[in-house]
Design a protein around this motif. Structure first.
Motif, mmCIF file in Angstrom:
data_model
loop_
_atom_site.group_PDB
_atom_site.id
_atom_site.type_symbol
_atom_site.label_atom_id
_atom_site.label_comp_id
_atom_site.label_asym_id
_atom_site.label_seq_id
_atom_site.Cartn_x
_atom_site.Cartn_y
_atom_site.Cartn_z
ATOM 1 N N ALA A 198 -16.008 -4.218 141.446
ATOM 2 C CA ALA A 198 -16.767 -3.094 141.788
ATOM 3 C C ALA A 198 -15.889 -1.975 142.891
ATOM 4 C CB ALA A 198 -17.553 -4.321 143.055
ATOM 5 N N ASP A 199 -14.513 -2.616 143.425
ATOM 6 C CA ASP A 199 -13.978 -1.256 143.766
ATOM 7 C C ASP A 199 -13.892 -0.111 143.179
ATOM 8 O OD1 ASP A 199 -12.426 -2.988 142.995
ATOM 9 O OD2 ASP A 199 -10.728 -2.993 144.361
ATOM 10 N N LYS A 200 -13.152 -0.649 142.160
ATOM 11 C CA LYS A 200 -12.917 0.453 140.895
ATOM 12 C C LYS A 200 -13.836 0.953 140.380
ATOM 13 C CE LYS A 200 -8.143 -2.023 140.318
ATOM 14 N NZ LYS A 200 -8.808 -2.829 140.694
ATOM 15 N N TYR A 201 -15.088 0.849 140.262
ATOM 16 C CA TYR A 201 -16.484 1.184 139.916
ATOM 17 C C TYR A 201 -16.474 2.604 140.705
ATOM 18 C CZ TYR A 201 -20.793 1.417 137.911
ATOM 19 O OH TYR A 201 -21.950 1.335 137.362
ATOM 20 N N ILE A 202 -16.985 1.996 141.630
ATOM 21 C CA ILE A 202 -17.556 2.677 143.185
ATOM 22 C C ILE A 202 -16.357 3.753 143.484
ATOM 23 C CG2 ILE A 202 -17.944 2.867 145.826
ATOM 24 C CD1 ILE A 202 -18.683 0.071 145.134
ATOM 25 N N ALA A 203 -15.316 3.943 143.110
ATOM 26 C CA ALA A 203 -14.381 5.017 142.911
ATOM 27 C C ALA A 203 -14.297 6.173 142.049
ATOM 28 C CB ALA A 203 -12.734 4.566 143.596
#
Length: 594
Positions: A198-203
């Protein structure tokens, strides 16, 4: 349980006078040793009282159950002559009801043969049992239940025995939702459209919108998000690191216990569905709505579900949509994409960004586009007498909520960036007849009270003891605001029949829900560490049982109310297996303020 005030006087006195403050530790009996000993080890099994008490709440199933009737009247907290009454023990529900959600119980729907439209998701909406069919018993934890893992470790792992469901680990094994590892369930942070985290998706979303440093909070201007069809809420969990708080939303459906997993992890979440009723949030609550393969037919009923999102989005708010319709090239996906693009175009949404598997639309800042549409364009504008903040039990409407003249001129929400908005008087204060002075006095009062609460807790509460908090009558959210220095989140609940102050809560960058405390809350059992209670609108016994259902074993309840209410609750401590740990007189605190 209320604070003994009339709604008529609320605009003049945001905080009514109180006689006493009491603290209670909601606790379950332990097989061996002290409950606080088990807190340290995190592994001791808990048992809800004697096994001789275990029985099914037969009255809920329609059988006679005279033993479960209480000795004290349900209509008030105390009657003349009740001083000598000692309540019986509440029976304990059968183990198979350890995950009971009374108003979202599919067994009840089947038993009552309710005529519901499955295509409209009515079977996932709230259907509460009448008084004579309610369980009058305490919900036990599953066998072997362990004290939950503490935040922030809990974001990534929970005890399997607390939520003994591994269906999602197998069904979503290729998407990294969750993995079973020994006695724990581990959450790698994946989702249907963000397998790699999710962290990469949010960025990636922040980059699509050209936000600085690829941070989705946009320098504090994006704070509240609605995540529809959230799964186990990893998206919301990783947003917290960016000072963004999400209301993660999913129904109590075939994907076993998604919301229970989210709350066990310490992530804000709520059980609800986009069906026929408005979601229990006021208009203009969220800066962004999100759907990652949430399997919703957005074209149904003239786009009524998209129009519900439109009601909830702030001026200039975004809808991030990750789904095959946004990128796939097969005939059916292309058809849906064309029709959905045409619909949101008529709603005056514009494509803010489109890349890979995601499209992000943006809602307009003003009414200009609405006024420029051709006559008889659908969806129409809502009627002038429609209140977009009326939500409890209100049907959705397939119409666009235009901005007021003031909001149209403002060309935006006028909110300060986070964290300044937490303590800045929100622009919508005036809608409720409140002044900036009243707002600031309310903040000062609750900061003083919260400091006092924590001093009374003493060593029983450390920095990691409490994570999930509920304020059962949140008013403007100042109790939650006073907890900002604690590593907690607060579900701010505003009763449906009082002033609709939930819009102020959201304008402060907090989250919450409207609710009727005559009914059970839309959450699984054992999902809150701390309840802050001061409401008494309905049966006090039912309310105490509901509080016990929501509270985690070893959790705490703060009751801030009149001495009459405190004395009433004290009579039920043994019946509920609760222990009083502190009581303080608050007359000197703020008995005659405002």
């Amino acid at each position: 349980m209320s604070r003994g005030r009339s709604e008529e006087s609320q605009k003049k006195r945001l905080v009514a006078s109180v006689c006493a403050v009491a603290f209670f530790l909601g606790f379950l009996y332990v097989y061996s040793g002290s409950i606080f000993g088990s807190r340290n080890s995190g592994s001791s099994a808990l048992d809800y009282g004697s096994r001789s008490l275990k029985r099914l709440g037969a009255s809920y199933l329609g059988a006679d159950d005279t033993d479960s009737k209480q000795d004290v009247s349900s209509s008030s907290f105390a009657q003349d002559g009740d001083d000598d009454i000692i309540p019986k023990s509440f029976p304990v529900c059968d183990d198979r009801h350890s995950e009971l959600i009374p108003c979202l119980d599919r067994n009840f729907i089947y038993q009552m043969r309710l005529k519901l439209d499955l295509s409209l998701m009515e079977h996932y909406e709230r259907h509460c049992p009448p008084q004579e069919r309610r369980f009058n018993c305490l919900i036990p934890p599953p066998r072997g239940y362990k004290v939950p893992i503490k935040w922030p470790q809990s974001r990534d792992e929970v005890w399997k025995v607390n939520i003994p469901h591994t269906h999602l680990a197998h069904e979503k094994s290729d998407q990294n939702w969750m993995i079973v590892k020994g006695q724990k369930i581990v959450f790698p942070g994946g989702g249907t459209h963000f397998h790699h985290g999710a962290d990469k998706y949010i960025a990636h979303m922040a980059n699509m919108l050209n936000f600085s440093n690829d941070n989705l909070n946009n320098d504090g201007n994006l704070r509240t998000i609605l995540d529809v069809g959230c799964g186990v809420a990893s998206f919301g969990g990783y947003l917290l690191g960016s000072n963004i708080i999400a209301m993660s939303l999913a129904p109590n459906d075939v994907h076993q216990n998604q919301i229970q997993f989210a709350l066990e992890r310490g992530i804000p979440a709520y059980l609800a569905v986009l069906g026929t009723k408005r979601l229990p949030y006021p208009s203009r609550s969220f800066e962004l709505a999100h759907c990652s393969r949430c399997r919703i037919d957005w074209l149904q009923r003239d786009g009524i579900l998209l129009l519900e999102l439109d009601r909830l989005l702030r001026p200039g708010g975004y809808f991030a949509y990750s789904s095959p319709e946004a990128y796939a090239q097969d005939e059916e996906d292309l058809r849906i994409w064309r029709e959905m693009s045409a619909l949101v175009g008529r709603m005056c949404w514009k494509v803010a960004a489109k890349k890979d598997q995601t499209v992000i639309w943006q809602k307009p800042l003003t009414n200009d586009c609405y006024m420029e549409r051709e006559p008889d364009t659908h969806p129409p504008l809502c009627q002038s007498d429609d209140d977009p903040n009326a939500v409890w039990g209100v049907n959705m409407e397939a119409c666009i909520t235009p901005y007021s003249e003031h909001d149209n001129r403002a060309k935006g929400s006028e909110l300060a960036p986070w964290p300044e908005r937490l303590t800045s008087p929100p622009p919508r204060l005036a809608d409720l007849g409140y002044s900036s002075d009243m707002f600031e006095k309310d903040m000062e009062t609750w900061q003083r009270r919260v400091d006092h609460y924590w001093s009374l807790f003493g060593p029983k509460v450390t920095s990691s003891t409490i994570r999930n908090v509920m304020d059962m009558k949140a008013n403007m959210g100042s109790f939650a605001a006073a907890l900002r220095s604690k590593d907690v989140w607060v579900m701010n609940v505003v009763p449906h029949d009082g002033p609709s102050t939930l819009r102020i809560v959201y304008d402060r960058g907090l989250i919450g829900s409207t609710h009727d405390w005559c009914e059970a809350f839309s959450t699984y059992p054992r999902t809150y560490d701390l309840l802050h209670a001061w409401t008494r609108d309905c049966s006090p016994e039912d309310l105490l049982i509901e509080m016990d259902r929501m509270l985690r074993p070893t959790g705490f309840i703060i009751i801030h109310d009149k001495q009459l209410v405190i004395d009433f609750v004290k009579k039920y401590l043994t019946a509920l297996h609760w222990e009083a740990i502190a009581t303080a007189d608050s007359n000197s605190d703020d008995g005659n303020e405002m």
